[in-house]
Scaffold this active site. Structure first.
Site, mmCIF file in Angstrom:
data_model
loop_
_atom_site.group_PDB
_atom_site.id
_atom_site.type_symbol
_atom_site.label_atom_id
_atom_site.label_comp_id
_atom_site.label_asym_id
_atom_site.label_seq_id
_atom_site.Cartn_x
_atom_site.Cartn_y
_atom_site.Cartn_z
ATOM 1 N N HIS A 1 -3.169 10.984 1.336
ATOM 2 C CA HIS A 1 -2.641 10.623 2.578
ATOM 3 C C HIS A 1 -2.335 12.280 3.279
ATOM 4 O O HIS A 1 -0.948 11.995 3.469
ATOM 5 C CB HIS A 1 -1.446 9.647 2.550
ATOM 6 C CG HIS A 1 -1.360 8.946 3.815
ATOM 7 N ND1 HIS A 1 -1.641 7.544 4.081
ATOM 8 C CD2 HIS A 1 -0.997 9.405 5.175
ATOM 9 C CE1 HIS A 1 -1.204 7.272 5.373
ATOM 10 N NE2 HIS A 1 -0.963 8.392 6.046
ATOM 11 N N ASN B 1 -7.498 1.187 9.872
ATOM 12 C CA ASN B 1 -6.138 1.404 10.588
ATOM 13 C C ASN B 1 -6.689 1.228 12.031
ATOM 14 O O ASN B 1 -7.489 1.708 12.409
ATOM 15 C CB ASN B 1 -5.707 2.785 10.177
ATOM 16 C CG ASN B 1 -5.337 3.080 8.880
ATOM 17 O OD1 ASN B 1 -5.165 1.938 8.084
ATOM 18 N ND2 ASN B 1 -4.966 4.236 8.585
ATOM 19 N N GLU C 1 -7.561 8.444 6.825
ATOM 20 C CA GLU C 1 -8.004 8.880 8.210
ATOM 21 C C GLU C 1 -8.480 10.157 8.373
ATOM 22 O O GLU C 1 -7.634 11.173 8.635
ATOM 23 C CB GLU C 1 -6.962 8.599 9.052
ATOM 24 C CG GLU C 1 -6.424 7.212 9.324
ATOM 25 C CD GLU C 1 -4.988 7.183 10.347
ATOM 26 O OE1 GLU C 1 -4.872 8.218 10.719
ATOM 27 O OE2 GLU C 1 -4.949 6.006 10.635
ATOM 28 N N GLU D 1 -3.531 -0.601 8.104
ATOM 29 C CA GLU D 1 -2.314 -0.075 9.031
ATOM 30 C C GLU D 1 -2.450 -0.729 10.399
ATOM 31 O O GLU D 1 -3.689 -0.758 10.831
ATOM 32 C CB GLU D 1 -2.328 1.304 9.237
ATOM 33 C CG GLU D 1 -1.829 2.048 8.067
ATOM 34 C CD GLU D 1 -1.802 3.613 8.355
ATOM 35 O OE1 GLU D 1 -1.677 4.094 9.391
ATOM 36 O OE2 GLU D 1 -1.952 4.577 7.365
ATOM 37 N N TYR E 1 -4.429 0.633 15.986
ATOM 38 C CA TYR E 1 -3.429 0.548 16.663
ATOM 39 C C TYR E 1 -3.291 0.328 17.965
ATOM 40 O O TYR E 1 -2.745 -0.540 18.866
ATOM 41 C CB TYR E 1 -2.398 1.877 16.539
ATOM 42 C CG TYR E 1 -1.662 2.049 15.067
ATOM 43 C CD1 TYR E 1 -0.554 1.723 14.846
ATOM 44 C CD2 TYR E 1 -2.691 2.701 14.194
ATOM 45 C CE1 TYR E 1 -0.143 2.196 13.675
ATOM 46 C CE2 TYR E 1 -2.017 2.819 12.994
ATOM 47 C CZ TYR E 1 -0.805 2.606 12.545
ATOM 48 O OH TYR E 1 -0.185 3.042 11.399
ATOM 49 N N ARG F 1 0.819 -1.152 0.168
ATOM 50 C CA ARG F 1 0.017 -0.117 0.013
ATOM 51 C C ARG F 1 0.814 1.414 -0.056
ATOM 52 O O ARG F 1 1.660 1.466 0.912
ATOM 53 C CB ARG F 1 -0.733 0.046 1.250
ATOM 54 C CG ARG F 1 -1.794 1.052 1.280
ATOM 55 C CD ARG F 1 -2.638 1.032 2.619
ATOM 56 N NE ARG F 1 -3.419 2.437 2.915
ATOM 57 C CZ ARG F 1 -3.276 3.486 3.976
ATOM 58 N NH1 ARG F 1 -2.470 3.086 4.824
ATOM 59 N NH2 ARG F 1 -4.061 4.518 3.846
HETATM 60 C C1 GBH Z 1 -1.562 6.809 11.276
HETATM 61 O O1 GBH Z 1 -2.491 7.355 11.990
HETATM 62 C C2 GBH Z 1 -1.029 7.289 10.093
HETATM 63 O O2 GBH Z 1 -2.101 6.905 8.947
HETATM 64 C C3 GBH Z 1 0.386 7.381 9.620
HETATM 65 O O3 GBH Z 1 0.452 8.039 8.506
HETATM 66 C C4 GBH Z 1 1.287 7.319 10.563
HETATM 67 O O4 GBH Z 1 2.693 7.077 10.003
HETATM 68 C C5 GBH Z 1 1.012 6.247 11.658
HETATM 69 O O5 GBH Z 1 -0.541 6.601 12.029
HETATM 70 C C6 GBH Z 1 1.921 5.980 12.730
HETATM 71 O O6 GBH Z 1 1.702 7.231 13.471
HETATM 72 O O7 GBH Z 1 -0.463 14.886 18.705
HETATM 73 O O8 GBH Z 1 0.517 15.350 16.532
HETATM 74 O O9 GBH Z 1 1.660 13.668 17.556
HETATM 75 C C7 GBH Z 1 -2.505 6.777 13.205
HETATM 76 C C8 GBH Z 1 -3.053 7.649 14.354
HETATM 77 C C9 GBH Z 1 -3.268 9.958 14.778
HETATM 78 C C10 GBH Z 1 -1.640 8.651 15.673
HETATM 79 C C11 GBH Z 1 -2.488 11.151 15.428
HETATM 80 C C12 GBH Z 1 -0.737 9.936 16.119
HETATM 81 C C13 GBH Z 1 -1.005 11.967 17.304
HETATM 82 C C14 GBH Z 1 -0.888 13.246 16.570
HETATM 83 N N1 GBH Z 1 -2.347 9.000 14.419
HETATM 84 N N2 GBH Z 1 -1.579 10.951 16.334
HETATM 85 S S1 GBH Z 1 0.210 14.438 17.323
#
Ligand code: GBH
Length: 484
Positions: free
Chosen positions: A139, A317, A184, A378, A319, A94
């Site tokens: 993205h 996605n 997202e 993800e 986590y 992807r």
């Molecule tokens: C994903 O979002 C993204 O799609 C991807 O691009 C990214 O690399 C991956 O996470 C790993 O992080 O307060 O400014 O630090 C997952 C959810 C939402 C997690 C925003 C981090 C905090 C942003 N993300 N969150 S910040």
């Protein structure tokens, strides 16, 4: 050495050590996104994206004042990336298309041939090795020129996005069968949109992204589906929630609806529209704050019908999980999120490691949205630099195990599983510190040398043997094989 590990594990599999099978038909892959890996920010005629502008102009808001000007340099090293994917046995890859590499000034009249060529080459390279491309249109890196007239709070963005998508389908669509419109959307509006602290703007941003998604979905059906036979879907981030007192199921549901449900309900539920609890809570809170109408825009009945069903699969996605409790007037949802102090984390502060939460989310999606095909696009863990990433092997093993149980025991219709990420990448505001890669990238050196981590060897064995190999078994065999 690779062969030795494979052989030993194969023998092990036959010797009756219990291992879970990877369900037939589940495709396993890895993911990246354009701004996070490509670099080449001004290569040839590429235009300036919001992330180019933001990292250059607001560098103090980014860790180490870093940016994605070079990132992993995948713009020049895509063949190496595909070779890494191939050596891992990945079934799909992807990636996302950079809007300003295709349309440098945003206008569909001015298509960059160099930009198109880059993605054609990447797609061809993937096909050469039988790796299926899964392509995200957006993205988070739209043209800076559009940001200057309001970004996603401006309704015109909807048509700009449709025009861009049409060019991409026309130019690349003959060799891509799986498209995602937006990655997202809520996260973009919540964390990265300039109006992120203004609720009204945040809702407007998500409203427009939702409409833009649906318009692209329908445009593909009308103009391309007959010839290209592809699927089009959206990618949503869905966390899992546990109530702090253990009995407040309502708090868990409200948290889910204000996150995942916000856009999943309009697209995947039977009745469409924003979640009922969200409409009610935002209306009440708006009134409480003195607004004359709800901060959440209304979807008209024709938009509700148009958006409903506008996704061929549920791009997920996932986590992490959070604790939640109700806290009236704290915010529109009235939900306070927290961590359980006993939970382990990745190096990212937000990433609590809760494998069971993955199974929960899959079951919730099955129940709420009538068991749609789910493509997990993800899932992964951040660690510090290094290649002995046992933590990542354990994370992926434990999360995949919960997913496989959700498939085999609960009948969840999961068809793809995708690790974030193929490479260590530019982690947005965290820059290069938090590393999600199966492959290590040396960002201190211009050659951006790639080194597969241990987790990529583990994943290779999992894919080729179709068995969820236990981390300790893998390590035992790996250590033995290394001395052969
Ligand atoms: C994903 O979002 C993204 O799609 C991807 O691009 C990214 O690399 C991956 O996470 C790993 O992080 O307060 O400014 O630090 C997952 C959810 C939402 C997690 C925003 C981090 C905090 C942003 N993300 N969150 S910040």
């Amino acid at each position: 050495m690779k062969i030795c590990v494979g052989l030993l594990l194969w023998l092990l599999g036959r010797s009756g050590v219990d291992m879970m099978e990877i369900p037939r038909g589940l495709s396993i892959g890895a993911s990246t996104s354009a701004y996070q890996v490509e670099g080449g920010w001004n290569a040839s005629d590429k235009g300036v994206s919001v992330w180019d502008a933001f990292t250059h102009e607001e560098s103090s808001l980014i860790k180490d004042r870093e940016n994605g000007d070079i990132a992993c340099d995948s713009y020049h090293k895509y063949q190496e990336d595909v070779a890494l994917a191939k050596n891992m046995g990945l079934q799909h890859y992807r990636f996302s298309v950079s809007w300003t590499r295709i349309l440098p000034n945003g206008s569909p009249e001015n298509v960059s041939r160099v930009g198109i060529r880059y993605y054609k080459n990447l797609i061809d390279e993937l096909h050469t090795y039988g790796i299926e491309p899964v392509v995200t249109l957006y993205h988070w890196d739209h043209p800076q020129s559009f940001e200057e007239v309001g970004g996603w709070a401006n309704d015109n963005m909807i048509d700009y996005f449709v025009e861009y998508a049409r060019v991409v389908f026309r130019e690349l669509g003959s060799r891509v069968k799986i498209w995602s419109t937006v990655n997202e959307p809520i996260i973009y509006c919540q964390f990265f949109d300039f109006g992120m602290n203004d609720d009204t703007r945040k809702y407007r941003c998500a409203h427009n992204l939702l409409k833009a998604h649906a318009k692209v979905y329908h445009m593909y059906q009308r103009e391309f589906k007959d010839r290209q036979h592809g699927q089009v879907g959206i990618v949503l981030l869905c966390h899992n929630y546990y109530s702090l007192n253990g009995i407040d199921a309502e708090a868990e549901d409200i948290a889910f609806e204000f996150g995942c449900g916000w856009l999943a309900n309009p697209i995947f539920s039977k009745d469409g529209d924003y979640p009922a609890v969200m409409k009610q809570k935002v209306a009440e809170e708006s009134k409480y704050q003195g607004f004359t109408k709800s901060k959440l825009p209304k979807l008209s009945s024709s938009w509700i019908e148009y958006i409903k069903g506008s996704s061929d699969y549920f791009g997920l996605n996932h986590y992490t999980s959070f604790m939640v409790e109700q806290h009236p007037h704290l915010n529109d949802s009235g939900i306070l999120k927290s961590d359980n102090p006993i939970w382990k984390k990745g190096v990212s502060d937000w990433l609590n490691i809760i494998p069971e939460g993955f199974g929960e989310v899959l079951r919730i999606i099955k129940e709420k949205y009538n068991n749609p095909p789910v493509y997990v696009l993800e899932n992964g863990l951040s660690t510090t630099a290094g290649i002995e990433d046992l933590d990542r092997i354990k994370f992926l093993h434990d999360y995949m195990k919960q997913m496989i149980m959700a498939i085999t025991h609960d009948g969840c219709n999961v068809q793809k599983y995708t690790v974030w990420s193929l490479l260590d990448t530019f982690e947005w505001k965290e820059a290069y510190r938090n590393r999600f890669g199966l492959v290590h990238v040396d960002f201190t050196n211009n050659r951006r040398m790639r080194t597969p981590k241990l987790s990529s060897k583990w994943l290779h064995e999992v894919i080729t043997q179709r068995q969820l190999i236990k981390p300790d078994e893998f390590m035992k065999q790996f250590r033995a094989a290394s001395y052969v």
